[in-house]
Design a protein around this motif. Structure first.
Motif, PDB file in Angstrom:
ATOM      1  N   ALA B 214       0.834  -1.199   0.000  1.00 27.31           N
ATOM      2  CA  ALA B 214       0.000   0.000   0.000  1.00 27.31           C
ATOM      3  C   ALA B 214       0.869   1.249   0.000  1.00 27.31           C
ATOM      4  O   ALA B 214       0.629   2.201  -0.748  1.00 27.31           O
ATOM      5  CB  ALA B 214      -0.930   0.002   1.215  1.00 27.31           C
ATOM      6  N   ALA B 215       1.915   1.242   0.839  1.00 26.11           N
ATOM      7  CA  ALA B 215       2.799   2.406   0.918  1.00 26.11           C
ATOM      8  C   ALA B 215       3.529   2.601  -0.408  1.00 26.11           C
ATOM      9  O   ALA B 215       3.694   3.731  -0.872  1.00 26.11           O
ATOM     10  CB  ALA B 215       3.792   2.230   2.057  1.00 26.11           C
ATOM     11  N   ALA B 216       3.968   1.496  -1.049  1.00 31.76           N
ATOM     12  CA  ALA B 216       4.656   1.608  -2.339  1.00 31.76           C
ATOM     13  C   ALA B 216       3.696   2.130  -3.403  1.00 31.76           C
ATOM     14  O   ALA B 216       4.052   2.977  -4.225  1.00 31.76           O
ATOM     15  CB  ALA B 216       5.226   0.256  -2.753  1.00 31.76           C
ATOM     16  N   ALA B 217       2.443   1.638  -3.374  1.00 32.61           N
ATOM     17  CA  ALA B 217       1.471   2.020  -4.398  1.00 32.61           C
ATOM     18  C   ALA B 217       1.176   3.512  -4.369  1.00 32.61           C
ATOM     19  O   ALA B 217       0.858   4.114  -5.395  1.00 32.61           O
ATOM     20  CB  ALA B 217       0.167   1.230  -4.212  1.00 32.61           C
ATOM     21  N   ALA B 230      -2.842  -1.278  -7.778  1.00 36.68           N
ATOM     22  CA  ALA B 230      -1.381  -1.233  -7.764  1.00 36.68           C
ATOM     23  C   ALA B 230      -0.834  -1.983  -6.559  1.00 36.68           C
ATOM     24  O   ALA B 230       0.142  -2.749  -6.664  1.00 36.68           O
ATOM     25  CB  ALA B 230      -0.911   0.226  -7.748  1.00 36.68           C
ATOM     26  N   ALA B 231      -1.462  -1.802  -5.399  1.00 41.52           N
ATOM     27  CA  ALA B 231      -0.981  -2.468  -4.186  1.00 41.52           C
ATOM     28  C   ALA B 231      -1.105  -3.987  -4.323  1.00 41.52           C
ATOM     29  O   ALA B 231      -0.186  -4.732  -3.963  1.00 41.52           O
ATOM     30  CB  ALA B 231      -1.768  -1.979  -2.974  1.00 41.52           C
ATOM     31  N   ALA B 232      -2.232  -4.445  -4.872  1.00 40.98           N
ATOM     32  CA  ALA B 232      -2.409  -5.890  -5.048  1.00 40.98           C
ATOM     33  C   ALA B 232      -1.369  -6.434  -6.016  1.00 40.98           C
ATOM     34  O   ALA B 232      -0.789  -7.509  -5.787  1.00 40.98           O
ATOM     35  CB  ALA B 232      -3.825  -6.186  -5.556  1.00 40.98           C
ATOM     36  N   ALA B 233      -1.094  -5.695  -7.103  1.00 43.45           N
ATOM     37  CA  ALA B 233      -0.092  -6.135  -8.070  1.00 43.45           C
ATOM     38  C   ALA B 233       1.288  -6.218  -7.412  1.00 43.45           C
ATOM     39  O   ALA B 233       2.035  -7.190  -7.611  1.00 43.45           O
ATOM     40  CB  ALA B 233      -0.059  -5.172  -9.258  1.00 43.45           C
ATOM     41  N   ILE B 234       1.623  -5.213  -6.611  1.00 43.42           N
ATOM     42  CA  ILE B 234       2.926  -5.210  -5.936  1.00 43.42           C
ATOM     43  C   ILE B 234       3.016  -6.377  -4.950  1.00 43.42           C
ATOM     44  O   ILE B 234       4.044  -7.062  -4.858  1.00 43.42           O
ATOM     45  CB  ILE B 234       3.147  -3.862  -5.210  1.00 43.42           C
ATOM     46  CG1 ILE B 234       3.334  -2.758  -6.247  1.00 43.42           C
ATOM     47  CG2 ILE B 234       4.354  -3.923  -4.275  1.00 43.42           C
ATOM     48  CD1 ILE B 234       3.301  -1.359  -5.674  1.00 43.42           C
TER      49      ILE B 234
END
Lengths: 247, 289
Positions: B214-217, B230-234
């Motif tokens: 989540a933080a990266a997204a 994006a968070a799920a993909a990461i």
């Protein structure tokens, strides 16, 4: 004319310390009223009492012919998380909550109304912008669009014009006058005497207790303002009686 | 080459396929919750609650060994007690919620380690703390997938009030009575996903797959929907790479997965277009409408 809101010997406060004391007056239905008074006079507290988020310590508020969702309330701006990634369209559309609730769909007709409200406050073209990218004035315009959709009988505004530009203020006053024309009751906490004199027919002056309430020209006098300041200072020097400091 | 590096481990070994499925389930369930935790500035709350789950799981372990059901139930109960308890302390005493949460989770963590190590071996303790993603059985996989599905379903149900509770809580309170219920349901989702994550990654690492993606997204996406995607993909990418790293280099898999997520986070911090370090130092181009 029937009474819309009546304050009966109303005392409101925090942790048993009164911020509004023994208020006894009535707001006529369809009136456009400014609430004025020195800092710490209990103006915002009075609005919170009206929304029901603060229960009276003493006395009560009589609101005739109104349900809770007939009241729309715009608090001071600081309470919104502007870093939250929500678009102007989504924020404004939440004004339809009474119709859509937590799960209902925003149909094509409703979407049209949302776009109309956004256009009415001069934010056309900003629909998909995140609220974080808006200026203070633009945020306030978006919140007024949301109020438009709430379609409320009683509109409560807390310092709606603090820290916004003159053009925005003029536009938003236009919206308030439109509500007044539609017969809605509007109560606004305001600081600027000039605005009150030129656009608000009624004024309620508060200094914890009622100072005066009636037509603006009879209420907004220098004697009353002097008296209000004195009352608040007197309260501040005896905090065990009146609670929060007047500063 | 590509086959050997990336596909053979999953094609040849059933435990790797199970591990991947478990990780995907946890990632899909936990990352949307992590995005909301981050947006509500509650990332550390998630961390605290993940530690708080430990004594519950430990008591479950005490009662019936490494049993899936008992440890899940224990974790759920302990998580809810701490979530409600800290809310209660914050409301009725002068202590703020973050401090009361910290106090409760420190107590829980110590208690949990104590219970596991008095009754079990160090191996058991490592299982509870760092998970057993390479040894997931059918029952655990069913549990992980059910928790993820339930979590997504509930999140979809409370989505609108939850967004409003985050963006403008005062408005939500003024138009509806759902504010408290929404907050409580959200906390339940956090606990549920942490308990699911704990089976795969352990109590210490479970919160990592929730918060780090989540933080990266945040550095790549602007809207809530794109943030969640994006968070799920990461999270998926981290799970896949972490499992492969742990397979090829014999690393513990839980920490490997979380470290990959950490590397992605660090890269995003520098290269992300949404407020990353480089994007912020470059001259800004503004597009005004």
């Amino acid at each position: 004319m029937s009474t819309s809101v009546a304050f009966k010997n109303l005392t409101l406060g925090y942790e048993r310390l009164p911020a509004v004391q023994q208020l006894d007056t009535e707001i006529k239905q369809g009136s456009l009223t400014a609430i004025v008074g020195p800092n710490g006079a209990g103006k915002s507290t009075l609005l919170k009492g009206l929304t029901g988020s603060l229960s009276p310590i003493e006395g009560h508020i009589e609101v005739s012919n109104l349900r809770a969702d007939d009241i729309a309330y715009l608090p001071q701006q600081s309470e919104i998380d502007r870093s939250f990634p929500i678009s102007v369209l989504d924020l404004v559309a939440m004004g339809l909550w009474r119709e859509i609730g937590a799960f209902g769909q925003v149909g094509r007709k409703m979407r049209g109304r949302v776009e109309q409200a956004i256009a009415a406050v001069g934010l056309r073209g900003f629909e998909s912008r995140a609220i974080g990218s808006l200026s203070g004035g633009q945020i306030q315009r978006a919140l007024f669009a949301r109020l438009l959709l709430q379609d409320a009988e009683l509109v409560l505004l807390d310092e709606p014009f603090s820290a916004i530009d003159m053009k925005t203020m003029a536009d938003l006053i236009g919206i308030i006058e439109r509500w007044h024309g539609e017969g809605r009751t509007v109560l606004a906490v305001l600081h600027d005497d000039t605005t009150v004199r030129s656009h608000f027919p009624e004024t309620l002056m508060l200094a914890r207790e009622l100072v005066a309430h009636g037509p603006t020209e009879t209420v907004l006098t220098s004697e009353n303002q002097f008296r209000a300041r004195q009352m608040c200072e007197a309260c501040a020097s005896t905090p065990h009686v009146c609670g929060k400091s007047a500063a | 080459m590509i086959w050997d590096l990336f596909l053979a481990p999953f094609a040849d070994f059933g435990f790797m396929r199970r591990a991947l499925l478990g990780c995907v389930a946890v990632a899909v369930g936990a990352t949307p919750v992590g995005v909301f935790l981050m947006l509500r500035r509650m990332s550390l709350t998630g961390d605290a609650m993940s530690h708080a789950i430990l004594p519950g799981a430990a008591i479950g372990y005490l009662v019936s060994g490494l049993s899936l059901g008992a440890m899940t139930l224990g974790g759920l109960i302990a998580g809810m007690v701490v979530a409600l308890g800290s809310g209660f302390v914050a409301r009725f005493t002068t202590l703020r919620e973050d401090a009361s949460l910290a106090a409760l989770y420190l107590i829980s963590l110590a208690l949990g380690v104590l219970i596991v190590s008095t009754r079990g071996s160090n191996v058991d303790l490592m299982h509870v703390l760092f998970g057993t993603v390479l040894a997931l059985d059918d029952a655990s996989l069913v549990l992980l997938c059910s928790f993820a599905s339930l979590s997504l379903l509930v999140l979809a149900l409370i989505y609108r009030p939850l967004v409003l509770e985050c963006a403008d809580p005062q408005f939500l309170r003024s138009v509806s009575k759902l504010s408290a219920a929404t907050h409580f349901t959200f906390l339940m989702l956090v606990v549920m996903n942490l308990v699911a994550g704990f089976h795969a990654l352990g109590t210490l690492m479970a919160v990592g797959i929730m918060i780090l993606p989540a933080a990266a997204a945040r550095f790549w996406a602007g809207g809530i929907g794109t943030l969640i995607a994006a968070a799920a993909a990461i999270a998926f990418l981290s799970s896949l790479s972490g499992l492969l790293l742990s397979f090829h280099y014999s690393l513990p898999s839980g920490p490997a997965i979380i470290l990959v997520a950490g590397v992605i986070y660090t890269l995003s911090l520098f290269f992300g277009p949404e407020g990353g370090v480089i994007a912020q130092t470059l001259p800004r181009r503004r597009f005004e409408t």
